[in-house]
Motif scaffolding. Structure first.
Motif, short mmCIF file in Angstrom:
data_model
loop_
_atom_site.label_atom_id
_atom_site.label_comp_id
_atom_site.label_asym_id
_atom_site.label_seq_id
_atom_site.Cartn_x
_atom_site.Cartn_y
_atom_site.Cartn_z
N ILE A 184 0.84 -1.21 0.00
CA ILE A 184 0.00 0.00 0.00
C ILE A 184 0.88 1.25 0.00
O ILE A 184 0.69 2.16 -0.83
CB ILE A 184 -0.95 0.01 1.22
N ILE A 185 1.83 1.30 0.91
CA ILE A 185 2.71 2.48 1.01
C ILE A 185 3.54 2.63 -0.26
O ILE A 185 3.71 3.75 -0.77
CB ILE A 185 3.60 2.39 2.27
N GLY A 186 4.01 1.52 -0.81
CA GLY A 186 4.77 1.56 -2.05
C GLY A 186 3.95 2.11 -3.21
O GLY A 186 4.44 2.90 -4.01
N ALA A 187 2.68 1.69 -3.31
CA ALA A 187 1.81 2.17 -4.38
C ALA A 187 1.56 3.67 -4.25
O ALA A 187 1.60 4.41 -5.25
CB ALA A 187 0.50 1.41 -4.38
N LEU A 188 1.31 4.13 -3.03
CA LEU A 188 1.08 5.56 -2.81
C LEU A 188 2.34 6.37 -3.09
O LEU A 188 2.28 7.42 -3.73
CB LEU A 188 0.59 5.81 -1.38
N THR A 189 3.47 5.86 -2.66
CA THR A 189 4.75 6.54 -2.89
C THR A 189 5.05 6.60 -4.39
O THR A 189 5.48 7.64 -4.91
CB THR A 189 5.88 5.83 -2.14
N ALA A 190 4.81 5.50 -5.09
CA ALA A 190 5.05 5.47 -6.53
C ALA A 190 4.16 6.48 -7.25
O ALA A 190 4.60 7.16 -8.18
CB ALA A 190 4.81 4.06 -7.08
N GLU A 191 2.93 6.58 -6.83
CA GLU A 191 2.01 7.52 -7.47
C GLU A 191 2.43 8.97 -7.22
O GLU A 191 2.27 9.83 -8.09
CB GLU A 191 0.57 7.29 -7.01
N ILE A 192 3.01 9.25 -6.06
CA ILE A 192 3.55 10.59 -5.80
C ILE A 192 4.70 10.85 -6.76
O ILE A 192 4.84 11.95 -7.30
CB ILE A 192 4.03 10.73 -4.32
N VAL B 16 4.99 9.59 -9.77
CA VAL B 16 4.35 9.85 -11.07
C VAL B 16 3.85 11.29 -11.12
O VAL B 16 4.02 11.99 -12.12
CB VAL B 16 3.20 8.85 -11.33
N LEU B 17 3.24 11.73 -10.03
CA LEU B 17 2.75 13.11 -9.95
C LEU B 17 3.88 14.12 -10.14
O LEU B 17 3.76 15.07 -10.92
CB LEU B 17 2.07 13.33 -8.59
N GLN B 18 4.99 13.89 -9.47
CA GLN B 18 6.14 14.79 -9.60
C GLN B 18 6.64 14.81 -11.04
O GLN B 18 6.94 15.88 -11.58
CB GLN B 18 7.25 14.37 -8.64
N ASN B 19 6.71 13.64 -11.67
CA ASN B 19 7.16 13.56 -13.06
C ASN B 19 6.20 14.26 -14.01
O ASN B 19 6.62 14.88 -14.98
CB ASN B 19 7.35 12.11 -13.49
N ARG B 20 4.90 14.16 -13.73
CA ARG B 20 3.91 14.80 -14.60
C ARG B 20 4.06 16.32 -14.57
O ARG B 20 3.90 16.99 -15.58
CB ARG B 20 2.49 14.42 -14.20
N PHE B 21 4.35 16.87 -13.39
CA PHE B 21 4.55 18.32 -13.32
C PHE B 21 5.87 18.73 -13.97
O PHE B 21 5.98 19.81 -14.52
CB PHE B 21 4.47 18.83 -11.87
N ALA B 22 6.86 17.85 -13.93
CA ALA B 22 8.13 18.12 -14.61
C ALA B 22 7.98 17.96 -16.12
O ALA B 22 8.63 18.65 -16.90
CB ALA B 22 9.23 17.20 -14.08
N ASN B 23 7.10 17.03 -16.54
CA ASN B 23 6.87 16.77 -17.96
C ASN B 23 5.35 16.61 -18.15
O ASN B 23 4.84 15.49 -18.15
CB ASN B 23 7.60 15.50 -18.40
N LYS C 161 -0.72 5.33 -16.68
CA LYS C 161 -1.91 4.74 -16.06
C LYS C 161 -1.49 3.49 -15.33
O LYS C 161 -0.58 2.79 -15.74
CB LYS C 161 -2.97 4.42 -17.10
N GLY C 162 -2.16 3.21 -14.24
CA GLY C 162 -1.84 2.03 -13.47
C GLY C 162 -3.00 1.64 -12.59
O GLY C 162 -4.05 2.26 -12.62
N GLY C 163 -2.80 0.65 -11.80
CA GLY C 163 -3.83 0.18 -10.90
C GLY C 163 -3.20 -0.35 -9.63
O GLY C 163 -2.00 -0.25 -9.43
N PHE C 164 -4.04 -0.95 -8.79
CA PHE C 164 -3.53 -1.47 -7.52
C PHE C 164 -4.38 -2.67 -7.12
O PHE C 164 -5.60 -2.67 -7.27
CB PHE C 164 -3.60 -0.42 -6.42
N SER C 165 -3.71 -3.68 -6.60
CA SER C 165 -4.40 -4.81 -5.94
C SER C 165 -3.41 -5.43 -4.97
O SER C 165 -2.21 -5.37 -5.16
CB SER C 165 -4.90 -5.83 -6.95
#
Length: 82
Positions: A54-62, A64-71, A77-81
């Protein structure tokens, strides 16, 4: 009876960004707080591996967010289970 139907002035891109950023960030923070409620060992049972996932998925999405603002053109797109 005639009414004056003048359209409301359009918001600037900066105003739209601020409005949406505040709303969406608030929702994201609330969702994270709800996930935090799963830490209650009175109500739930979980493994350290599940917590790390759970923590890894949230951290990874952060990340992605940082990269999106940089680019801003990047789309990921991704998912979680568990």
């Amino acid at each position: 009876m005639a009414t004056d139907k003048t359209p409301a002035p359009e918001k600037s891109k900066a105003e739209k960004f601020k409005t949406l950023a505040e709303t969406r960030t608030g929702k994201a923070l609330s969702a994270i707080a709800v996930i935090g409620g799963l830490a209650s060992t009175t109500n739930y049972e979980y493994t350290p591996e599940q917590v790390e996932k759970i923590i890894g998925a949230l951290t990874a999405e952060i990340g992605v967010l940082q990269n999106r603002f940089a680019n801003p053109k990047a789309v990921v797109k991704g998912g979680f289970s568990l």
